[in-house]
Write a protein that holds these residues in place. Structure first.
Motif, PDB file in Angstrom:
ATOM      1  N   GLN A 227       0.646  -1.142   0.249  1.00 56.64           N
ATOM      2  CA  GLN A 227      -0.098  -0.016   0.293  1.00 56.64           C
ATOM      3  C   GLN A 227       0.953   1.368  -0.152  1.00 56.64           C
ATOM      4  O   GLN A 227       0.487   2.319  -0.547  1.00 56.64           O
ATOM      5  N   ILE A 228       1.905   1.183   0.573  1.00 56.79           N
ATOM      6  CA  ILE A 228       2.734   2.548   1.023  1.00 56.79           C
ATOM      7  C   ILE A 228       3.753   2.266  -0.839  1.00 56.79           C
ATOM      8  O   ILE A 228       3.136   3.603  -1.199  1.00 56.79           O
ATOM      9  N   ALA A 229       3.759   1.510  -0.954  1.00 52.59           N
ATOM     10  CA  ALA A 229       4.416   1.935  -3.005  1.00 52.59           C
ATOM     11  C   ALA A 229       3.065   2.017  -3.919  1.00 52.59           C
ATOM     12  O   ALA A 229       3.624   2.940  -3.917  1.00 52.59           O
ATOM     13  N   GLN A 230       2.122   1.918  -3.312  1.00 49.24           N
ATOM     14  CA  GLN A 230       0.663   2.606  -4.230  1.00 49.24           C
ATOM     15  C   GLN A 230       0.880   3.590  -3.970  1.00 49.24           C
ATOM     16  O   GLN A 230       0.755   4.675  -4.293  1.00 49.24           O
ATOM     17  N   LEU A 231       0.684   3.984  -2.677  1.00 50.09           N
ATOM     18  CA  LEU A 231       0.469   5.320  -2.313  1.00 50.09           C
ATOM     19  C   LEU A 231       1.750   6.259  -2.047  1.00 50.09           C
ATOM     20  O   LEU A 231       1.516   7.982  -3.051  1.00 50.09           O
ATOM     21  N   THR A 232       2.971   5.735  -2.600  1.00 49.49           N
ATOM     22  CA  THR A 232       4.375   6.728  -2.967  1.00 49.49           C
ATOM     23  C   THR A 232       3.694   6.882  -4.729  1.00 49.49           C
ATOM     24  O   THR A 232       4.180   8.004  -4.906  1.00 49.49           O
ATOM     25  N   ALA A 233       4.257   5.870  -5.247  1.00 47.18           N
ATOM     26  CA  ALA A 233       3.679   5.880  -6.205  1.00 47.18           C
ATOM     27  C   ALA A 233       2.553   6.939  -7.538  1.00 47.18           C
ATOM     28  O   ALA A 233       3.126   7.880  -8.237  1.00 47.18           O
ATOM     29  N   GLN A 234       1.497   7.060  -6.340  1.00 46.60           N
ATOM     30  CA  GLN A 234       0.487   7.355  -6.627  1.00 46.60           C
ATOM     31  C   GLN A 234       0.464   9.802  -6.346  1.00 46.60           C
ATOM     32  O   GLN A 234       0.508  10.092  -7.036  1.00 46.60           O
ATOM     33  N   THR A 235       1.590   9.537  -5.509  1.00 41.80           N
ATOM     34  CA  THR A 235       1.540  10.676  -4.700  1.00 41.80           C
ATOM     35  C   THR A 235       2.302  11.497  -5.884  1.00 41.80           C
ATOM     36  O   THR A 235       2.598  12.697  -6.105  1.00 41.80           O
ATOM     37  N   ARG A 236       3.600  10.880  -6.241  1.00 41.62           N
ATOM     38  CA  ARG A 236       4.217  11.394  -7.790  1.00 41.62           C
ATOM     39  C   ARG A 236       4.092  11.615  -8.618  1.00 41.62           C
ATOM     40  O   ARG A 236       4.257  12.569  -9.270  1.00 41.62           O
ATOM     41  N   ARG A 237       2.628  10.686  -9.005  1.00 42.11           N
ATOM     42  CA  ARG A 237       2.133  11.282 -10.193  1.00 42.11           C
ATOM     43  C   ARG A 237       0.705  12.579 -10.165  1.00 42.11           C
ATOM     44  O   ARG A 237       0.375  13.387 -10.285  1.00 42.11           O
ATOM     45  N   ASP A 238      -0.046  12.255  -8.769  1.00 41.11           N
ATOM     46  CA  ASP A 238      -1.047  13.466  -7.881  1.00 41.11           C
ATOM     47  C   ASP A 238      -0.467  15.137  -8.643  1.00 41.11           C
ATOM     48  O   ASP A 238       1.068  14.970  -8.009  1.00 41.11           O
ATOM     49  N   GLU A 239      -1.297  15.741  -7.926  1.00 43.75           N
ATOM     50  CA  GLU A 239      -0.810  17.305  -8.198  1.00 43.75           C
ATOM     51  C   GLU A 239      -0.243  17.385  -6.674  1.00 43.75           C
ATOM     52  O   GLU A 239      -0.142  16.623  -5.304  1.00 43.75           O
ATOM     53  N   PRO A 240       0.485  18.477  -6.126  1.00 42.76           N
ATOM     54  CA  PRO A 240       1.516  18.678  -4.859  1.00 42.76           C
ATOM     55  C   PRO A 240       0.432  19.022  -3.881  1.00 42.76           C
ATOM     56  O   PRO A 240       1.029  19.265  -3.258  1.00 42.76           O
ATOM     57  N   ALA A 241      -0.933  19.301  -4.297  1.00 42.21           N
ATOM     58  CA  ALA A 241      -1.766  19.491  -3.642  1.00 42.21           C
ATOM     59  C   ALA A 241      -2.246  18.343  -2.416  1.00 42.21           C
ATOM     60  O   ALA A 241      -2.549  19.019  -1.538  1.00 42.21           O
ATOM     61  N   ASP A 242      -2.351  17.332  -2.739  1.00 39.17           N
ATOM     62  CA  ASP A 242      -2.543  16.455  -2.647  1.00 39.17           C
ATOM     63  C   ASP A 242      -1.029  15.287  -1.976  1.00 39.17           C
ATOM     64  O   ASP A 242      -1.171  15.230  -0.641  1.00 39.17           O
ATOM     65  N   ALA A 243       0.388  16.353  -1.446  1.00 39.68           N
ATOM     66  CA  ALA A 243       1.747  15.452  -1.089  1.00 39.68           C
ATOM     67  C   ALA A 243       1.195  15.707   0.700  1.00 39.68           C
ATOM     68  O   ALA A 243       1.664  14.834   0.799  1.00 39.68           O
ATOM     69  N   GLY A 244       0.594  16.290   1.102  1.00 38.59           N
ATOM     70  CA  GLY A 244       0.473  16.312   2.486  1.00 38.59           C
ATOM     71  C   GLY A 244       0.072  15.725   3.064  1.00 38.59           C
ATOM     72  O   GLY A 244       0.091  14.264   4.215  1.00 38.59           O
ATOM     73  N   THR A 245      -1.918  15.599   3.046  1.00 37.54           N
ATOM     74  CA  THR A 245      -2.772  14.418   2.915  1.00 37.54           C
ATOM     75  C   THR A 245      -1.804  12.956   2.633  1.00 37.54           C
ATOM     76  O   THR A 245      -2.212  11.858   3.696  1.00 37.54           O
ATOM     77  N   LEU A 246      -0.796  12.706   1.779  1.00 38.35           N
ATOM     78  CA  LEU A 246      -0.539  11.402   1.306  1.00 38.35           C
ATOM     79  C   LEU A 246       0.248  11.070   2.692  1.00 38.35           C
ATOM     80  O   LEU A 246       1.090  10.160   3.184  1.00 38.35           O
ATOM     81  N   GLN A 247       1.028  12.138   2.852  1.00 43.25           N
ATOM     82  CA  GLN A 247       2.629  11.714   3.370  1.00 43.25           C
ATOM     83  C   GLN A 247       1.732  11.437   4.742  1.00 43.25           C
ATOM     84  O   GLN A 247       2.733  10.555   6.005  1.00 43.25           O
ATOM     85  N   SER A 248       0.699  12.361   5.421  1.00 44.92           N
ATOM     86  CA  SER A 248       0.040  12.078   6.935  1.00 44.92           C
ATOM     87  C   SER A 248      -0.720  10.450   6.683  1.00 44.92           C
ATOM     88  O   SER A 248      -0.083   9.867   7.760  1.00 44.92           O
TER      89      SER A 248
END
Length: 442
Positions: A227-248
Motif C-alpha cells: 500500500q505504501i508503494a502504491q501511495l508513493t507512486a500515486q503521490t508522484r503522479r498526483d498534484e502537489p496539493a495532495d502531497a501533504g495528505t498522502l504523507q500523513s
C-alpha cells in the motif's frame, strides 16, 4: 550404632594417659591420642596431613568434601579403575583407600582439598585455640558451608579429639536429616510433574498463538508495504496539493506497523521466559526422579527384610527356611550387641553355631583372622564395620575359600532376609560365592 567410628575422649578429672585409679596407661594407636613428643611435637604447629588422620574419618572427608566428578579425574591415576564405567561407590571406596595408604595418591587428595578450600583454611588459621576453631565451625554450619569448614577443622593444628568428634557427630546427623527429607521431595516431585505438564501445555498454546500472530503480522507488513508503494507512486503522479495528505497517511501506517512490532516483541519475550522456566523445571524433575529411584530401591530392600521377618515369626516356616544352618558355623563381624543376641538365638535354634566379632572396637583385630578359617559363611553389616576390618576380612576369606556376604544394616531383619535368600537359592549350607561388592564402600 553402639560405638562411634572414633576413639572416645578421656574422662574429665583423669590425668593424661592414666586410668581413674591413677595407673599409667599404655599409649598407642592414633597420633592424636599420644603425648606430643619427638616428631609429634614438631607437627604440633602445622595442619594435619590427610593420611595422618584416624582412618575412621577418611570416609566422611572424601564423601563430604570432594565431588564424584573430581574423584573420577583423580583416583584412576593411582588405582586400576575404568574412569567411564566404574560406579560412584567404587570410586569412593578407592579414594578412601588412597587416603588411608598415604603415598602419592594421598598427597594428591590432600593437595586437591587444600586448593579447593584455600579461602576457608586461611580463615580458620586465625583460630588460636580449640574453642575458636569450634566457633568458626558452628558459624560455617549455620551458613551451610559444611564441606570447606569440615576439612579446615579436621586438619587444624588446634583441633583436639573432642572438637573432631563434635564436628563428625553433627555431620553424621545431617545425613539422617537429608534422608528424612526424601519423603517431602517425593511429594514435591508429584506436584512438580503436574505443574510441568500444565506449563508445557501453556507454552504450546502460547507458541501457537505467537506463530499465528507472527504470520498475520508478516502478512500485514507485506500489505502495508504494498500500500505504501502504491501511495508513493500515486503521490508522484498526483498534484502537489495532495502531497501533504498522502504523507500523513503514510506516517499513520508506519506508526501502526511500529505498534504491532512492539506487541510482537512483548509476546516473544514472554515465550522465551516460559521456555526457560520449563527447562529449569524439567531439570528439577530429573533430579527428583533420580532421588525417587534411590528411595524406592531402599524401600524395596526394607520390604524384603520385613517379609523375611514375617516368615520367621511363623514357626513352621522358620524351621523350613533355616534347616540348612544345622551343623554350620557362621562368623558375624561387626553389628550391635542387642541385635547380635537375637541373631545368635536364631542360628542356635536352627542347629548352627554363631561366632561374633565386633570388628575391633572391643575384641582384638588379631582374633578376627583366627576366627575365619573353618567357617561355613562370614557375614558383616556394612553400617557397623570399619574399612580396615572389612578389607582384612575379605583378604582372609578369599585366602581360605570362605564365602562372605555384606548385609545392608546390622538389624535382625537384614540377617533374616539374607538367610531367606540363601534358602531360596539352595546354598544356605554350601560354599556360596564370595561377593566382592560392599553396599557402603563398593
Amino acid at each position: 550404632m553402639q560405638a562411634p567410628p572414633f576413639r572416645l575422649a578421656r574422662p574429665s578429672g583423669v590425668g593424661p594417659f592414666q586410668d581413674p585409679a591413677g595407673r599409667a596407661l599404655r599409649v598407642d594407636g592414633d597420633a592424636c591420642c599420644a603425648p606430643a613428643t619427638g616428631r609429634q611435637a614438631e607437627r604440633a604447629n602445622r595442619r594435619t596431613r590427610l593420611w595422618e588422620l584416624d582412618s575412621h574419618l577418611h570416609c566422611s572427608i572424601i564423601g563430604t568434601c570432594l565431588s564424584t566428578h573430581d574423584l573420577r579425574k583423580l583416583v584412576p591415576r593411582f588405582k586400576t579403575l575404568d574412569r567411564q564405567h566404574a560406579t560412584d561407590l567404587e570410586i569412593h571406596h578407592a579414594a578412601v583407600e588412597l587416603a588411608i595408604e598415604g603415598g602419592d595418591g594421598g598427597k594428591a587428595l590432600h593437595k586437591a582439598l587444600d586448593e579447593r578450600y584455600a579461602t576457608t583454611i586461611r580463615r580458620f588459621a586465625t583460630a588460636a585455640d580449640p574453642e575458636a576453631v569450634l566457633a568458626l565451625w558452628n558459624d560455617a554450619r549455620k551458613a551451610g558451608d559444611i564441606p570447606s569448614a569440615y576439612w579446615a577443622l579436621i586438619t587444624h593444628p588446634q583441633a583436639t579429639l573432642d572438637v573432631r568428634q563434635a564436628a563428625f557427630g553433627e555431620l553424621h546427623m545431617l545425613s539422617h536429616l537429608v534422608g528424612a527429607a526424601n519423603r517431602a521431595d517425593i511429594r514435591r516431585l508429584v506436584a512438580l510433574e503436574d505443574e510441568n505438564a500444565e506449563l508445557r501445555s501453556k507454552v504450546e498454546r502460547q507458541q501457537s498463538r505467537l506463530h499465528e500472530m507472527s504470520t498475520r503480522h508478516d502478512a500485514a507488513i507485506r500489505a502495508r508495504d504494498e500500500q505504501i508503494a502504491q501511495l508513493t507512486a500515486q503521490t508522484r503522479r498526483d498534484e502537489p496539493a495532495d502531497a501533504g495528505t498522502l504523507q500523513s497517511e503514510v506516517a499513520t501506517l508506519r506508526d501502526a506497523v511500529a505498534a504491532r512490532d512492539g506487541r510482537l516483541a512483548l509476546h516473544t519475550g514472554r515465550r522465551e521466559a516460559a521456555e526457560q522456566r520449563l527447562a529449569d523445571e524439567q531439570e528439577r524433575v530429573a533430579v527428583l526422579r533420580a532421588t525417587l529411584e534411590d528411595t524406592l530401591a531402599q524401600l524395596k530392600a526394607v520390604q524384603a527384610e520385613a517379609n523375611a521377618m514375617e516368615r520367621t515369626l511363623d514357626t513352621a516356616s522358620d524351621e523350613a527356611s533355616f534347616a540348612g544352618l544345622r551343623g554350620k558355623r557362621i562368623v558375624y563381624v561387626g553389628g550391635r550387641p542387642g541385635s547380635n543376641v537375637a541373631i545368635r538365638r536364631i542360628v542356635e535354634a536352627a542347629g548352627g553355631e554363631l561366632t561374633v566379632h565386633d570388628g575391633g572396637f572391643e575384641d582384638r583385630k588379631g582374633l578376627l583372622a583366627a576366627a575365619l578359617p573353618g567357617a561355613d559363611q562370614v557375614v558383616f553389616p556394612v553400617d557397623c564395620i570399619d574399612h580396615d576390618s572389612m578389607n582384612m576380612l575379605k583378604r582372609v576369606c578369599e585366602r581360605h575359600g570362605v564365602a562372605y556376604h555384606p548385609l545392608r544394616t546390622a538389624s535382625v531383619a537384614s540377617f533374616v532376609e539374607w538367610l531367606a535368600r540363601l534358602a531360596e537359592s539352595g546354598v544356605a549350607g554350601g560354599a556360596a560365592p564370595a561377593s566382592r561388592f560392599c553396599l557402603r564402600h563398593g
